[in-house]
Scaffold this active site. Sequence first.
Site, PDB file in Angstrom:
ATOM      1  N   ASN A  87       0.749  -4.492  -1.090  1.00  0.00           N
ATOM      2  CA  ASN A  87      -0.008  -4.416  -2.524  1.00  0.00           C
ATOM      3  C   ASN A  87       0.806  -5.107  -3.412  1.00  0.00           C
ATOM      4  O   ASN A  87       2.168  -5.104  -3.350  1.00  0.00           O
ATOM      5  CB  ASN A  87       0.197  -2.726  -2.818  1.00  0.00           C
ATOM      6  CG  ASN A  87      -0.946  -1.974  -2.083  1.00  0.00           C
ATOM      7  OD1 ASN A  87      -1.993  -2.600  -1.387  1.00  0.00           O
ATOM      8  ND2 ASN A  87      -0.622  -0.679  -1.664  1.00  0.00           N
ATOM      9  N   HIS A 100       7.518  -4.298  -0.648  1.00  0.00           N
ATOM     10  CA  HIS A 100       7.327  -3.376   0.526  1.00  0.00           C
ATOM     11  C   HIS A 100       6.249  -3.550   1.342  1.00  0.00           C
ATOM     12  O   HIS A 100       5.028  -3.974   0.817  1.00  0.00           O
ATOM     13  CB  HIS A 100       7.612  -1.869   0.293  1.00  0.00           C
ATOM     14  CG  HIS A 100       6.379  -1.572  -0.751  1.00  0.00           C
ATOM     15  ND1 HIS A 100       6.807  -1.709  -2.117  1.00  0.00           N
ATOM     16  CD2 HIS A 100       5.486  -0.802  -0.601  1.00  0.00           C
ATOM     17  CE1 HIS A 100       5.587  -1.389  -2.965  1.00  0.00           C
ATOM     18  NE2 HIS A 100       4.877  -0.610  -1.885  1.00  0.00           N
ATOM     19  N   LEU A 101       6.398  -3.506   2.570  1.00  0.00           N
ATOM     20  CA  LEU A 101       5.165  -3.871   3.542  1.00  0.00           C
ATOM     21  C   LEU A 101       4.790  -2.483   4.247  1.00  0.00           C
ATOM     22  O   LEU A 101       5.595  -1.749   4.824  1.00  0.00           O
ATOM     23  CB  LEU A 101       5.734  -4.668   4.810  1.00  0.00           C
ATOM     24  CG  LEU A 101       4.645  -5.642   5.371  1.00  0.00           C
ATOM     25  CD1 LEU A 101       5.238  -6.750   5.570  1.00  0.00           C
ATOM     26  CD2 LEU A 101       4.347  -4.971   6.888  1.00  0.00           C
TER      27      LEU A 101
HETATM   28  P1  DGP Z   1       2.687   0.762  -3.398  1.00  0.00           P
HETATM   29  O1  DGP Z   1       1.364   1.514  -3.882  1.00  0.00           O
HETATM   30  O2  DGP Z   1       1.954  -0.379  -2.261  1.00  0.00           O
HETATM   31  O3  DGP Z   1       3.474   0.398  -4.313  1.00  0.00           O
HETATM   32  O4  DGP Z   1       3.196   1.719  -2.374  1.00  0.00           O
HETATM   33  C1  DGP Z   1       4.412   2.641  -2.715  1.00  0.00           C
HETATM   34  C2  DGP Z   1       4.792   3.577  -1.873  1.00  0.00           C
HETATM   35  O5  DGP Z   1       5.859   4.310  -1.589  1.00  0.00           O
HETATM   36  C3  DGP Z   1       3.744   4.645  -1.665  1.00  0.00           C
HETATM   37  O6  DGP Z   1       3.048   4.816  -0.775  1.00  0.00           O
HETATM   38  C4  DGP Z   1       4.441   5.997  -1.790  1.00  0.00           C
HETATM   39  C5  DGP Z   1       5.762   5.416  -1.544  1.00  0.00           C
HETATM   40  N1  DGP Z   1       6.894   6.127  -2.260  1.00  0.00           N
HETATM   41  C6  DGP Z   1       7.040   6.244  -3.580  1.00  0.00           C
HETATM   42  N2  DGP Z   1       8.412   6.700  -3.993  1.00  0.00           N
HETATM   43  C7  DGP Z   1       9.171   7.107  -2.648  1.00  0.00           C
HETATM   44  C8  DGP Z   1      10.098   7.671  -2.518  1.00  0.00           C
HETATM   45  O7  DGP Z   1      11.032   8.124  -3.364  1.00  0.00           O
HETATM   46  N3  DGP Z   1      10.477   7.767  -1.180  1.00  0.00           N
HETATM   47  C9  DGP Z   1       9.662   7.274  -0.074  1.00  0.00           C
HETATM   48  N4  DGP Z   1       9.909   7.673   1.238  1.00  0.00           N
HETATM   49  N5  DGP Z   1       8.522   6.538  -0.216  1.00  0.00           N
HETATM   50  C10 DGP Z   1       8.003   6.676  -1.653  1.00  0.00           C
END
Ligand code: DGP
Length: 114
Positions: A87, A100-101
């Site tokens: 995204n 991130h992927l």
């Molecule tokens: P996006 O919408 O593509 O920016 O995805 C961000 C993703 O990151 C979402 O699926 C939830 C994940 N995420 C957000 N905060 C954290 C965190 O603190 N730890 C982990 N493991 N994932 C997180």
Amino acid sequence: MADDCIFCQIAGGKIPARVVFQDEDVMVFRDLTPKAPSHLLVIPKRHISSLAETDDADSGLLGKLLHRAVETARQEGLDKGFRTVINTGPEGGQTVGHLHLHVIGGRQMTWPPG
Ligand code: DGP
């Protein structure tokens, strides 16, 4: 490293995550809010705010991230297929400002994702 970036903090070991792989450039950890039985995030350790902020000099790193996505899917046993998603920006649905992927699998995916 961006001090206010949650993924930089995970990459730096400052906040916990369920890490499944790391080397000097790349880290893979489980998404906090999984959208499928397997949902992992492949990130560069270096802060890059989004795919739109990359250029030619990042080609090697981008290849490494994609290759790691494939290895991650293999490790998860996603032999029937998986989805990779990047995204980008607000209209692209990006909520965390560190490239991130997503690697998502373990159930049937539909298209379009919505
Ligand atoms: P996006 O919408 O593509 O920016 O995805 C961000 C993703 O990151 C979402 O699926 C939830 C994940 N995420 C957000 N905060 C954290 C965190 O603190 N730890 C982990 N493991 N994932 C997180």
